[in-house]
Design an enzyme around this catalytic site. Structure first.
Site, PDB file in Angstrom:
ATOM      1  N   HIS A 328     -17.635   1.632   5.336  1.00  0.00           N
ATOM      2  CA  HIS A 328     -16.183   1.733   5.144  1.00  0.00           C
ATOM      3  C   HIS A 328     -15.599   2.894   5.932  1.00  0.00           C
ATOM      4  CE1 HIS A 328     -16.225   5.081   2.118  1.00  0.00           C
ATOM      5  NE2 HIS A 328     -17.330   4.536   1.682  1.00  0.00           N
ATOM      6  N   ASP A 340     -19.693   9.737   4.018  1.00  0.00           N
ATOM      7  CA  ASP A 340     -19.194   8.739   3.068  1.00  0.00           C
ATOM      8  C   ASP A 340     -17.847   8.220   3.548  1.00  0.00           C
ATOM      9  OD1 ASP A 340     -18.778   7.143   0.895  1.00  0.00           O
ATOM     10  OD2 ASP A 340     -18.448   8.771  -0.517  1.00  0.00           O
ATOM     11  N   GLU A 374     -12.423   1.354   0.347  1.00  0.00           N
ATOM     12  CA  GLU A 374     -13.616   1.231  -0.507  1.00  0.00           C
ATOM     13  C   GLU A 374     -13.576   2.235  -1.645  1.00  0.00           C
ATOM     14  OE1 GLU A 374     -17.479   2.290  -2.124  1.00  0.00           O
ATOM     15  OE2 GLU A 374     -16.176   3.578  -0.896  1.00  0.00           O
ATOM     16  N   GLU A 375     -13.083   3.439  -1.359  1.00  0.00           N
ATOM     17  CA  GLU A 375     -13.108   4.499  -2.366  1.00  0.00           C
ATOM     18  C   GLU A 375     -12.235   4.177  -3.574  1.00  0.00           C
ATOM     19  OE1 GLU A 375     -15.148   6.740  -2.378  1.00  0.00           O
ATOM     20  OE2 GLU A 375     -15.653   7.397  -0.355  1.00  0.00           O
TER      21      GLU A 375
END
Length: 392
Positions: A328, A340, A374-375
């Site tokens: 992502h 991330d 995504e988060e």
């Protein structure tokens, strides 16, 4: 041109439990597990060529350098932000320039939340400015903040037992770290559970096994019918200190200020690129077995029967047989998102780049998807599924 076998979706899992024979439809060849292993072994030289290019050849450090350029140029990429959309447009151009096929953007509606200014100060039993990070989708406090006494708990069960004490207070969760999947429930559900017993706000010990006075943000979820209260993470160190103070009977008062705001959903995109398969470019006959064994027709190839030796029936449907690699592009606002999940996104891109550079073409289409939002709970991934799923 060489052919690269990337996967054998559905093949291994179509074996009969007793006979060792594969179950296929019509023109599918019947192959044993040993035959499949031998076929894979024939790609040893191809695998070596990929490794040599990535580790020793011109692609050495390429994915790292590409990632560094993006995060240095764009920085943090929170959902709904201009920086995320800038990153998406950069990656769209990069994938086109890399010579990949079918590069396109798929629209997604995503949440837009901004942190604003935030602070937490312990006023009693001593003055102590605390490091905090508001949790994603949290509401803000009034401009003057919330000043209230603290109730410290270590679990939802303890919160329920002490529910009468929680009303009008700030609940501080000092939950022990067990593992991420178990402990993250306090970040996700902490505000709701505290609001149910009348708390004014909640502070959650960061979900981490180790801390250097570093709060960890992440998504949290409100619940319909439950009042929304501000919520943030504090450091492991402060959570432990507050817990020690409470155990001595100290009265603890904290002033919490959060300028967080939620805005209407924003327009965004999943970013897609492919290397078209040589043998199965669009679709191939794969199976959908009984719902009792697998409820997801997209991932049925990975099913495991509930009981060894149990008989099951097979239904056939036509769905795209695509090998998906992904990561992502979005990140939280307090870091560059290099790991991330910039790392995952760029490794996935590199997988396609290596195949293209070697002039290889996999039997099945190899598809790269760079997810958005995504988060915020896998928003891009969920909307991709809704767009591409086959009707049941």
């Amino acid at each position: 041109m060489k052919f690269l076998l990337f996967t054998f979706v559905g093949v291994v899992h179509l074996f009969s439990l007793n006979s060792g024979k594969a179950i296929y439809k019509n023109d599918f060849s019947r192959r044993t597990f040993q035959e499949i292993k031998e076929e894979i072994a024939r790609y040893k030289d191809v695998a070596k060529a990929i490794i040599n290019l990535a580790v020793y050849g011109k692609a050495q450090n390429r994915s790292y350098e590409r990632l560094a350029l993006l995060v240095d140029t764009v920085g943090p990429r929170p959902s709904g932000s201009k920086s995320l959309e800038k990153a998406i447009q950069i990656m769209y151009r990069n994938l086109q320039e890399d010579g990949l096929e079918n590069v396109h953007l798929e629209p997604v509606k995503i949440p837009h939340w901004e942190r604003g200014e935030e602070s937490a100060v312990m006023l009693e039993p001593r003055v102590h400015k605390m490091a905090i990070l508001g949790l994603g989708s949290s509401i803000g406090t009034p401009p003057e903040g919330i000043t209230a006494e603290v109730l410290v708990v270590t679990s939802f069960e303890e919160l329920q037992r002490r529910a009468p004490e929680a009303r009008g207070k700030i609940v501080v969760y000092n939950q022990p770290y067990v593992n991420y999947s178990k402990t993250v429930q306090y970040r996700v559900q902490g505000a709701v559970e505290a609001a149910k017993v009348g708390a004014l706000a909640s502070l959650i010990r960061s979900v981490a096994s180790f801390s250097i006075y570093s709060p960890h943000t992440g998504i949290q979820e409100y619940q319909d019918g439950v009042p929304k209260i501000p919520t943030a993470c504090i450091t492991v160190e402060d959570a432990e200190m507050i817990s020690r103070m409470a155990s001595r009977g100290n009265r603890i008062v904290i002033q919490l200020k959060m300028g967080a705001k939620n805005y209407p959903d924003a327009d965004s995109f999943n970013t897609v690129a492919e290397i078209i398969g040589s043998k199965y470019p669009e679709q191939e006959c794969v199976f959908k077995h009984m719902r009792e064994l697998c409820s997801n027709t997209i991932t049925c190839a990975s099913f495991k029967p509930k009981k060894a030796g149990k008989e099951f029936s097979i239904q056939w449907i036509y769905v795209p047989e695509v090998v998906l690699v992904s990561g992502h592009l979005d990140s939280w606002d307090v870091g560059q998102g290099a790991m991330d999940d910039g790392g995952g996104a760029f490794i996935s891109w590199e997988a396609l780049s290596l195949i293209k550079d070697l002039g290889l073409r996999p039997k099945r289409t190899l598809r790269l998807v760079l997810w958005t939002a995504e988060e915020q709970g896998g928003i891009g991934g969920f909307q991709y599924y809704q767009l591409h799923k086959e009707p049941v």
